[in-house]
Design a protein around this motif. Structure first.
Motif, PDB file in Angstrom:
ATOM      1  N   TYR A   1      -8.357   5.169  -0.563  1.00  0.00           N
ATOM      2  CA  TYR A   1      -8.834   4.710  -1.908  1.00  0.00           C
ATOM      3  C   TYR A   1      -9.319   6.170  -2.594  1.00  0.00           C
ATOM      4  O   TYR A   1     -10.037   6.929  -1.823  1.00  0.00           O
ATOM      5  CB  TYR A   1     -10.038   3.850  -2.038  1.00  0.00           C
TER       6      TYR A   1
ATOM      7  N   ILE B   1      -9.039  -1.152  -8.981  1.00  0.00           N
ATOM      8  CA  ILE B   1      -9.283   0.396  -9.150  1.00  0.00           C
ATOM      9  C   ILE B   1     -10.762   0.480  -9.795  1.00  0.00           C
ATOM     10  O   ILE B   1     -10.979  -0.121 -10.835  1.00  0.00           O
ATOM     11  CB  ILE B   1      -8.445   1.149 -10.094  1.00  0.00           C
TER      12      ILE B   1
ATOM     13  N   HIS C   1       0.993  -1.201  -0.063  1.00  0.00           N
ATOM     14  CA  HIS C   1      -0.047  -0.050  -0.041  1.00  0.00           C
ATOM     15  C   HIS C   1       0.879   1.316  -0.074  1.00  0.00           C
ATOM     16  O   HIS C   1       0.742   2.100   0.927  1.00  0.00           O
ATOM     17  CB  HIS C   1      -0.822   0.008   1.145  1.00  0.00           C
ATOM     18  N   THR C   2       1.831   1.248  -1.204  1.00  0.00           N
ATOM     19  CA  THR C   2       2.511   2.405  -1.067  1.00  0.00           C
ATOM     20  C   THR C   2       2.315   2.905  -2.808  1.00  0.00           C
ATOM     21  O   THR C   2       2.095   2.162  -3.624  1.00  0.00           O
ATOM     22  CB  THR C   2       3.840   2.235  -0.790  1.00  0.00           C
TER      23      THR C   2
ATOM     24  N   CYS D   1      -0.095   4.686   0.567  1.00  0.00           N
ATOM     25  CA  CYS D   1      -1.516   5.153  -0.043  1.00  0.00           C
ATOM     26  C   CYS D   1      -2.314   4.983   1.329  1.00  0.00           C
ATOM     27  O   CYS D   1      -2.792   3.817   1.738  1.00  0.00           O
ATOM     28  CB  CYS D   1      -1.762   4.156  -0.971  1.00  0.00           C
TER      29      CYS D   1
ATOM     30  N   GLY E   1      -5.577  -4.263   5.730  1.00  0.00           N
ATOM     31  CA  GLY E   1      -6.696  -4.610   4.740  1.00  0.00           C
ATOM     32  C   GLY E   1      -6.365  -3.460   3.517  1.00  0.00           C
ATOM     33  O   GLY E   1      -5.228  -2.977   3.609  1.00  0.00           O
ATOM     34  N   GLY E   2      -7.213  -3.182   2.726  1.00  0.00           N
ATOM     35  CA  GLY E   2      -6.975  -2.343   1.586  1.00  0.00           C
ATOM     36  C   GLY E   2      -7.560  -2.778   0.321  1.00  0.00           C
ATOM     37  O   GLY E   2      -7.953  -4.048   0.166  1.00  0.00           O
ATOM     38  N   ILE E   3      -7.171  -2.020  -0.685  1.00  0.00           N
ATOM     39  CA  ILE E   3      -7.615  -2.212  -2.020  1.00  0.00           C
ATOM     40  C   ILE E   3      -6.205  -2.234  -2.935  1.00  0.00           C
ATOM     41  O   ILE E   3      -5.654  -1.086  -2.623  1.00  0.00           O
ATOM     42  CB  ILE E   3      -8.585  -1.110  -2.565  1.00  0.00           C
ATOM     43  N   SER E   4      -6.012  -3.098  -3.666  1.00  0.00           N
ATOM     44  CA  SER E   4      -4.739  -3.013  -4.424  1.00  0.00           C
ATOM     45  C   SER E   4      -5.130  -2.142  -5.757  1.00  0.00           C
ATOM     46  O   SER E   4      -6.073  -2.088  -6.217  1.00  0.00           O
ATOM     47  CB  SER E   4      -4.407  -4.381  -4.782  1.00  0.00           C
ATOM     48  N   HIS E   5      -4.023  -1.807  -6.410  1.00  0.00           N
ATOM     49  CA  HIS E   5      -4.187  -1.127  -7.843  1.00  0.00           C
ATOM     50  C   HIS E   5      -5.185  -1.940  -8.671  1.00  0.00           C
ATOM     51  O   HIS E   5      -5.852  -1.341  -9.465  1.00  0.00           O
ATOM     52  CB  HIS E   5      -2.986  -0.824  -8.284  1.00  0.00           C
TER      53      HIS E   5
END
Lengths: 450, 143
Positions: free
Chosen positions: B90, B136, B79-80, B87, B129-133
């Motif tokens: 989102y 998108i 997440h950078t 990052c 957690g998070g969303i990857s590229h």
């Protein structure tokens, strides 16, 4: 009367018993026969086993002889090394069903009873199994008169299983020695024996009203002597220590506005900081001594931690304070000290220490203290490395796996706080609980990027 | 249609100084730049952070001088955007809008990101957690 009993036994014992009742009936009749024939003295072990199936509390002389001999040996009982209790096999001889079978066989032959119970080893195994089930719920107790205080020992039967020893051909009374000798039969030829056990501490439960205040006398297995103790009083003392509150620490907590750390997932049984301190000391003890617990016995750690705890709410500050206190005290005492039971000073918890063990204990405390301080008060360089450097120190103290587990648990709690709106941030950007004054909630977000 | 009330750049600076007095905040040509130390928790490292923001753009966060490092040379930090650039959200209007305060969003998210970063350094696992590229769905300028 006798021929009638013999006739009944002939019929009853000519086939294998199918139920516990079959075994009870057979042994009751044997017992009656022994009583009538006046041959009880010649078959003492048979009498003992016959009595046991019908009397939950045996008090006869033979019973007391059996228990006395067992108790002499159980005095050296070490729960971690149960085999050492019977190095010469005498306990096996005492409680083995082999002797039972021998005397039953001899009694039947003497009285002209044509039985199969002791003649066929397969049938005897079934007799043994049923017998063990009958007496399983009937622990035997004895009192000793030679201890100067009330002494009550209890023996419980745990089950019945084949003995590890193969005694092929040794079936003593001419039973079916001509069974085939293949491996399957050899397995079946194993003798069975009662599998008995003594719950640690059970044998030692000997309340003594003469001592008073809940104190008791217990046997020390290793030192082979009697020791004073007061476990109930000690537990109450420890609970009192757990509930100490440091008034100054409380005030500091409230008025200085220090940052309240995130709540930790603490099982309720370890809710007091002092209890958790003892847990951590034990954990480092297991790491430092590679699992050995002889030098830093739990009761010593509990006593010292309870003695030096000042009521801090912060676990790390409390632990540091306890270790500082122990370290300072031990540094002032070059010779082996005693660690008295705080509620029963006659009991010295450190009575197994010699100079070498004492020095090892001091090394353990010093290592723990140094590692904790390194984790709590990082150098400027290690401060830049944050959790990574701290976990190096903590891993050395408590084991890397445990530290990783703790990090996972901490992460899970943070995420729970994020999802429930209970995670906050204080002035300065420090994450905290929402109960902290001035904290604002951390809004939901989704980290992005690769 | 509801109109959002954009927080002005001076107000953003005031909130930042109020909530994070350790930061030095300057406005130059409409660009707010806040620099200073940030320590997410007592066990965490102290980081020198830079937060920049101009109304109408996404806030930018920078951790200069290799303060954050991959597990192995040439590796990636989760997440950078790139070296030293975490990052935090989102990039959609639902995640961050100009009526939000940097001090109430970007700073807490940065503390959170740094906490999970340090855990990742120890365990090799990202717990935040998070969303990857690759996921998108929307990329547009901040309102």
């Amino acid at each position: 009367m006798r021929p009638a009993i013999i006739e009944k036994l002939n019929r009853h014992m000519s086939s294998a018993p199918k139920t516990e009742a079959d075994v009870v009936y057979g042994l009751v009749e044997i017992r009656k026969l022994l009583e009538q024939s006046g041959h009880k003295e010649r078959f003492p072990r048979l009498v003992f086993f016959c009595d046991w199936v019908v009397h939950p509390w045996l008090k006869g002389r033979e019973t007391q002889n059996v228990l006395m001999e067992l108790d002499q040996r159980l005095g050296r009982y070490d729960a971690s090394r149960p085999w050492e209790i019977d190095e010469d096999g005498k306990v096996h001889e005492l409680l083995s069903l082999r002797r039972f079978a021998e005397e039953l066989n001899a009694c039947c032959r003497e009285n002209g009873i044509d039985e199969i119970w002791t003649q066929d080893i397969w049938v005897w195994r079934e007799v043994s199994r049923l017998y063990s089930e009958i007496v399983r719920d009937c622990p035997l107790s004895m009192k000793r008169q030679d201890c100067g205080f009330d002494y009550l020992a209890t023996l419980e039967i745990d089950g019945c299983e084949p003995s590890d020893d193969l005694r092929l051909g040794a079936w003593p009374h001419g039973g079916q020695r001509n069974l085939p000798g293949d491996s399957g039969e050899a397995e079946a030829m194993r003798e069975t024996e009662l599998r008995w056990f003594v719950p640690p501490g059970h044998l030692a439960a000997c309340p003594n009203s003469q001592i008073g205040n809940g104190s008791i006398i217990v046997p020390d297995r290793k030192l082979e002597c009697w020791k004073h103790s007061n476990p109930k009083g000690f537990a109450e003392w420890f609970l009192t220590q757990c509930q100490i509150r440091d008034a100054l620490a409380e005030a500091d907590w409230v008025f200085k506005g220090s940052v309240e750390p995130l709540p930790s997932p603490v099982p309720s049984e370890y809710k007091y900081p002092l209890q958790r301190i003892v847990q951590l000391m034990k954990r480092h003890r297991d790491i430092f001594f590679f699992g050995g617990r002889d030098i830093a016995r739990s009761v010593i750690l509990t006593t010292l931690a309870g003695g030096f705890y000042k009521g801090q709410r912060s676990l790390t500050l409390a632990l540091e304070s306890v270790l500082d206190g122990i370290h300072a005290a031990l540094s002032a005492i070059p010779q082996v000290p005693s660690v008295p039971n705080p509620v029963h000073p006659e009991e010295n918890f450190a009575d197994t220490w010699d100079q070498t063990k004492y020095e090892q204990f001091k090394s353990y405390i010093e290592n723990f203290r140094r590692g904790l301080k390194a984790a709590m008060h990082p150098t400027v360089l290690s401060e830049r490395q944050g959790l990574e450097k701290s976990t190096d120190h903590l891993g050395e103290l408590f084991g890397a796996d445990r530290v990783r587990d703790a990090i996972r648990a901490e992460a899970a709690e943070i995420n729970e706080g994020r999802n429930s709106g209970k995670l906050g941030v204080a002035v300065g950007g420090v994450l905290t609980g929402m109960s902290k004054a001035g904290a604002i909630p951390v809004p939901r977000n989704q980290f992005f990027g690769r | 249609m509801n109109q959002i009330k954009t927080v002005g750049i001076r107000e953003q600076a005031a909130w930042m100084r109020s909530r994070n007095p350790q930061f030095c905040c300057e406005i130059n040509g409409g660009l707010l730049t806040c620099c200073g130390p940030l320590q997410p928790g007592p066990m965490n490292a102290v980081y020198d952070v830079v937060i920049q923001y101009r109304v109408g753009t996404w806030p930018k966060v920078l951790l200069p001088c290799d303060q954050i490092r991959p597990l192995e040379p040439g590796g990636r930090i989760p997440h950078t955007h790139g070296p030293g650039r975490p990052c935090l959200f989102y990039p959609s209007r639902a995640a961050w809008r100009s009526d939000m305060k940097l001090s109430h969003t970007i700073v807490p998210w940065l503390s959170l990101w740094l906490t999970f970063y340090e855990m990742w350094r120890v365990t090799g696992e990202w717990y935040g957690g998070g969303i990857s590229h690759g996921e998108i769905k929307e990329l547009e300028p901040a309102a």
